[in-house]
Design an enzyme around this catalytic site. Structure first.
Site, PDB file in Angstrom:
ATOM      1  N   ASP A  22       0.851  -1.203   0.000  1.00  0.00           N
ATOM      2  CA  ASP A  22       0.000   0.000   0.000  1.00  0.00           C
ATOM      3  C   ASP A  22       0.885   1.251   0.000  1.00  0.00           C
ATOM      4  O   ASP A  22       0.389   2.372  -0.085  1.00  0.00           O
ATOM      5  CB  ASP A  22      -1.019  -0.011   1.153  1.00  0.00           C
ATOM      6  N   SER A  23       2.213   1.045   0.031  1.00  0.00           N
ATOM      7  CA  SER A  23       3.157   2.138  -0.227  1.00  0.00           C
ATOM      8  C   SER A  23       2.899   2.742  -1.608  1.00  0.00           C
ATOM      9  O   SER A  23       3.376   3.845  -1.892  1.00  0.00           O
ATOM     10  CB  SER A  23       4.603   1.640  -0.122  1.00  0.00           C
ATOM     11  N   ASP A  39      -1.025  -6.178  -0.449  1.00  0.00           N
ATOM     12  CA  ASP A  39      -1.316  -5.529   0.834  1.00  0.00           C
ATOM     13  C   ASP A  39      -2.803  -5.267   0.972  1.00  0.00           C
ATOM     14  O   ASP A  39      -3.448  -4.823   0.010  1.00  0.00           O
ATOM     15  CB  ASP A  39      -0.589  -4.173   0.880  1.00  0.00           C
ATOM     16  N   LYS A  70      -1.159  -9.485   2.657  1.00  0.00           N
ATOM     17  CA  LYS A  70      -0.425  -9.024   3.845  1.00  0.00           C
ATOM     18  C   LYS A  70      -1.307  -8.038   4.585  1.00  0.00           C
ATOM     19  O   LYS A  70      -1.972  -7.207   3.969  1.00  0.00           O
ATOM     20  CB  LYS A  70       0.896  -8.357   3.441  1.00  0.00           C
ATOM     21  N   GLU A  77      -1.452  -5.612   8.443  1.00  0.00           N
ATOM     22  CA  GLU A  77      -0.662  -5.069   9.553  1.00  0.00           C
ATOM     23  C   GLU A  77      -1.359  -5.311  10.891  1.00  0.00           C
ATOM     24  O   GLU A  77      -2.587  -5.235  10.970  1.00  0.00           O
ATOM     25  CB  GLU A  77      -0.474  -3.558   9.356  1.00  0.00           C
ATOM     26  N   GLU A  94       9.132  -4.405  10.455  1.00  0.00           N
ATOM     27  CA  GLU A  94       9.545  -3.100   9.912  1.00  0.00           C
ATOM     28  C   GLU A  94      10.044  -2.192  11.031  1.00  0.00           C
ATOM     29  O   GLU A  94       9.367  -2.016  12.061  1.00  0.00           O
ATOM     30  CB  GLU A  94       8.361  -2.443   9.179  1.00  0.00           C
TER      31      GLU A  94
END
Ligand code: KIV
Length: 275
Positions: free
Chosen positions: A44-45, A83, A113, A115, A182
């Site tokens: 999602d960067s 993501d 993925k 978080e 991270e």
């Protein structure tokens, strides 16, 4: 050889470090795949490095599906990880399974993925129960930037370090096949990696992890808004692009581009018939 979540997990047992890199489109996915990277993360960067947002929070499911589908078309051997964007899984277990399913069905990712730690354990379990492999993500989780008060290294106090270890064990027990760490101090990331059975993929977490991931714009000098301390610049492609475009501008303005080799030909007598 096609990388899968099975080859990914086996790599830890075989002590083989896995390389992952982000990509957001077909062309770069194809180049990274041909270079032999084990996994491509459609992060999602994308919101920051492609869409120009100041954080990842505005990224939508539609954005992620669009970019994941492009990457999946370019990646023949790399494992494609998509993501889950902010608020696509935090809201409920139902939303989490439904949106993970969309990334697989419409985006053609092989796994997702997400978080977070304890608060997303029910989501991880439910997505895995739907036969969708999950990569977990702990430490600096950028979707929590407002709660963290900025992009900061995590796990620096003994309470925070223990919480990280507990959450790493919990995401493994919930069924995650791998874990991104991270911005975690290197010694702590190494200890976590040695104490869980699934591979850890570090970004700003030192070389004691079982693999590494980088955002390609950071490692290729293509994103100048800021450079994180952990991002080694392996090449300055941004500089090469600026030079090449500068030369293009010069050749267009002085008329040396296009030259004969870039032209299409037609017989003069055809052109002569045109009134
Ligand atoms: O979105 C992303 O690119 C990521 C990496 C930084 C791990 O989550």
């Amino acid at each position: 050889m096609k990388n899968t979540v099975v080859t990914f997990k086996k790599a830890k047992a075989d002590n083989m470090k896995q390389s992952m890199i982000t990509a957001y489109d077909y062309s770069f996915a194809k180049i990274f795949d041909e270079a032999g990277v084990n996994a491509i993360l459609v992060g999602d960067s994308v919101g920051m490095v492609c869409l120009g947002y100041e954080d990842t929070l505005p990224v939508t499911m539609e954005d992620m599906i669009h970019h994941t589908a492009a990457v999946a078309r370019g990646a023949k051997n790399a494992l494609v990880v998509a993501d889950m964007p902010f608020m696509s899984y935090q809201t409920s277990v139902y939303d989490a399974v439904k949106n993970a399913g969309r990334l697989i069905k419409e985006g053609r990712a092989q796994c997702v993925k997400l978080e977070g730690g304890m608060e997303v354990i029910p989501q991880i379990k439910a997505i895995v129960d739907a036969s969708i492999p999950v990569m977990a993500h702990l430490g600096l989780t950028p979707q929590s930037v407002n709660a963290f008060g900025g992009f900061k290294v995590q796990g620096k106090s003994s309470t925070a370090a223990q919480k990280l270890m507990d959450e790493a064990r919990a995401v493994e027990a919930a069924g995650a096949f791998a874990l991104v760490l991270e911005c975690v101090p290197a010694k702590l990331a190494k200890k976590v990696s040695q104490n869980i059975g699934i591979p850890t993929i570090g970004i700003g977490a030192g070389n004691g992890c079982d693999g590494q991931v980088l955002v390609y714009q950071d490692m290729l000098g293509l994103f100048s808004d800021f450079t994180p301390k952990f991002a080694k610049k392996f090449a300055d492609v941004g500089l090469m692009v600026r030079d090449a475009v500068g030369q293009y501008i010069t050749e267009v303005s002085d008329g040396t581009f296009p030259s004969a080799e870039h032209e299409f030909k037609v017989d003069d007598d055809i052109v002569d018939t045109v009134k």
